[in-house]
Design a protein around this motif. Structure first.
Motif, PDB file in Angstrom:
ATOM      1  N   THR A 189       0.989  -1.122  -0.027  1.00 22.95           N
ATOM      2  CA  THR A 189      -0.105   0.290  -0.292  1.00 22.95           C
ATOM      3  C   THR A 189       1.175   1.571   0.090  1.00 22.95           C
ATOM      4  O   THR A 189       0.384   2.468  -0.748  1.00 22.95           O
ATOM      5  CB  THR A 189      -1.097   0.140   1.541  1.00 22.95           C
ATOM      6  N   ASP A 196      -7.309  -4.554  -1.755  1.00 16.95           N
ATOM      7  CA  ASP A 196      -8.343  -5.714  -0.302  1.00 16.95           C
ATOM      8  C   ASP A 196      -9.499  -4.959   0.004  1.00 16.95           C
ATOM      9  O   ASP A 196      -9.647  -4.441   1.332  1.00 16.95           O
ATOM     10  CB  ASP A 196      -6.682  -5.007   0.284  1.00 16.95           C
ATOM     11  N   ASP A 218      -6.303  -0.227   3.923  1.00 17.86           N
ATOM     12  CA  ASP A 218      -6.153   0.956   3.867  1.00 17.86           C
ATOM     13  C   ASP A 218      -5.871   2.179   3.145  1.00 17.86           C
ATOM     14  O   ASP A 218      -4.654   2.984   4.149  1.00 17.86           O
ATOM     15  CB  ASP A 218      -5.524   0.347   5.176  1.00 17.86           C
ATOM     16  N   ASP A 224      -4.164  -1.767  -5.496  1.00 16.93           N
ATOM     17  CA  ASP A 224      -3.912  -1.861  -4.689  1.00 16.93           C
ATOM     18  C   ASP A 224      -4.329  -3.700  -4.121  1.00 16.93           C
ATOM     19  O   ASP A 224      -5.660  -3.618  -4.228  1.00 16.93           O
ATOM     20  CB  ASP A 224      -3.403  -1.377  -3.746  1.00 16.93           C
ATOM     21  N   LYS A 275      -4.119  -9.710  -0.414  1.00 12.86           N
ATOM     22  CA  LYS A 275      -2.710 -10.719  -0.232  1.00 12.86           C
ATOM     23  C   LYS A 275      -2.930 -12.523  -0.192  1.00 12.86           C
ATOM     24  O   LYS A 275      -2.797 -13.239  -0.204  1.00 12.86           O
ATOM     25  CB  LYS A 275      -2.076 -10.885   1.173  1.00 12.86           C
TER      26      LYS A 275
END
Ligand SMILES: Nc1ncnc2c1ncn2[C@@H]1O[C@H](COP(=O)(O)OP(=O)(O)OP(=O)(O)O)[C@@H](O)[C@H]1O
Ligand SMILES: [Mg+2]
Length: 407
Positions: free
Chosen positions: A151, A175, A180, A256, A259
């Motif tokens: 990020t 994400d 964030d 972004d 994972k």
């Protein structure tokens, strides 16, 4: 302006011409060169303004309109013709295609269909069948494990690119659970990816841009949903549409990734021109990079766009860069230096690097990375660090020996 398609439109019906014009005006990928309300004058308008694309509405008089198509094929062969019509009569479509039109779009024109058609024509005109080659650059940022700096890179790269007045840049945070990016930018957005994904077929470009939050750096943000349960509302096809639409209005899109390498993440990677895989030089990260490269290396839509970014270079007890590169078996595309103090500051203050610490080595390195991604500079050379590596049996990381390495 080289990436912009120049357009001329003819539609004798004011209301539908205005509707089409309003749609086109919000798209950064097009420039409306001329509009015309009479079929008779359009060949001259095209001859004088030489647009890349002529859009002809068939509605008022299909016969006249098709004659115009044939005339333009003769007089302005370089102009690609798109026709729009509220009739879906197969015979009419066939005649239009035979007359030489490139695309036939049903009216009212859906914004997605228009974008897709213009992108196809743009790609053909650029002399390539590659849908990623023209216009917008999509950069997907993935991480080899949690907390590697994905990020930090996505947000700061976005702000750096947005600082160039020639660019318009948006960041999508996919994400979906714990993203964030909004915290890094210290913003409280009004809308999220869910709102845009659910309304993608109804939005025009003005509304779309209004749904994104503009940061002081110039970067537009589309954040992850607020409620965890809303995650399920975003389907891979929704994201495909959102990216397709945003590509028509932004020069750069940064995504972004989570994972989890979910179906949603895969869509972003497939649509990206650059897939940045951020890693650090420790054993768990490098092992994951090897695994990711094994999987992604077999995916045609991704494998040539993979780029390994090593973050926090200079941290103590890390594996040497050359050893890491040998192990991964791929070029390390970029190294970003470790700068804990500055990175904590930017994160805590919610201010991007170019504003908080423009001269810091980490900022300068990201600026140079942005230039390389845009094809404006070459790569870095790896330092002679072979002796610096910690005592790790790196070769055990190679495929087939991963189990031994993990012990
Ligand atoms: N080059 C760097 N030098 C020092 N610290 C860094 C660097 N890059 C990132 N960090 C720090 O690492 C931490 C994790 O960064 P970040 O949140 O960007 O990682 P991430 O991969 O997005 O994490 P997550 O898995 O939670 O999404 C942050 O505290 C950030 O300040
Ligand atoms: Mg993150």
């Amino acid at each position: 302006m080289s990436n912009v398609l120049r357009l001329a439109i003819v539609d004798p019906v004011d209301a539908s011409r205005d509707a089409l014009k309003a749609t086109l005006l919000g798209m950064d990928m097009v420039w409306l060169e001329a509009e015309c309300s009479r079929y008779e004058f359009f060949a001259d308008v095209v001859g004088q303004t030489k647009p890349d694309i002529g859009i002809i509405s068939l509605n008022q008089n299909p016969e006249k309109a098709l004659q115009l198509v044939a005339q333009l094929r003769e007089s302005s062969a370089d102009c690609s013709i798109v026709v729009v019509s509220s009739s879906t009569d197969g015979n009419l479509i066939l005649r239009a295609m035979r007359a030489g039109v490139k695309e036939f779009l049903p009216q009212p024109v859906r914004i997605e269909d228009l974008v897709a058609a213009l992108q196809r024509i743009g790609n053909q005109r650029a002399g390539s069948g590659d849908s990623k080659s023209r216009g917008s650059t999509v950069i997907a940022v993935a991480g080899a494990t949690g907390g590697v700096g994905t990020t930090s890179l996505a947000v700061n790269l976005g702000c750096i690119l947005a600082a160039n007045a020639e660019n318009s840049v948006a960041l999508i945070d996919i994400d979906l659970c714990l993203g964030d990016a909004d915290v890094f930018l210290d913003t409280i957005p009004d809308y999220t990816l869910v709102d845009v994904a659910q309304n993608v077929t109804r939005l025009d470009f003005t509304l779309l841009k209004r749904s994104l939050t503009k940061h002081a750096s110039g970067l537009y943000l589309l954040p992850r949903p607020v409620q965890l349960e809303d995650m399920a509302l975003i389907k891979p096809d929704d994201l495909r549409r959102v990216i397709g639409l945003l590509k028509a209005t932004f020069t750069h899109l940064i995504v972004d990734l989570s994972k989890g390498f979910s179906a949603i993440d895969m869509v972003a990677m497939e649509m990206a021109n650059h897939v940045l895989v951020v890693t650090q030089l420790d054993l768990p990260c490098l092992r994951n990079v090897v695994r990711l490269m094994m999987s992604f290396g077999q995916m045609d839509s991704i494998k040539d766009n993979l780029k390994i970014i090593v973050n926090r270079v200079g941290l103590d007890n890390h594996i040497g860069l050359k050893k890491a590169q040998e192990t991964i078996g791929r070029e390390i595309y970029w190294q970003l230096p470790n700068d804990y103090r500055v990175m904590v500051e930017v994160r805590n203050n919610g201010v991007p690097l170019i504003e908080q610490a423009p001269k810091a080595a980490i900022t300068q390195s990201m600026i140079a990375l942005a230039e390389r991604l845009d094809g404006r500079s070459d790569g870095q050379t790896l330092p002679e660090d072979a002796g610096k590596s910690t005592v790790v049996k790196l070769l055990n990381l190679r495929p087939g020996r991963a189990k031994a390495a993990s012990k």
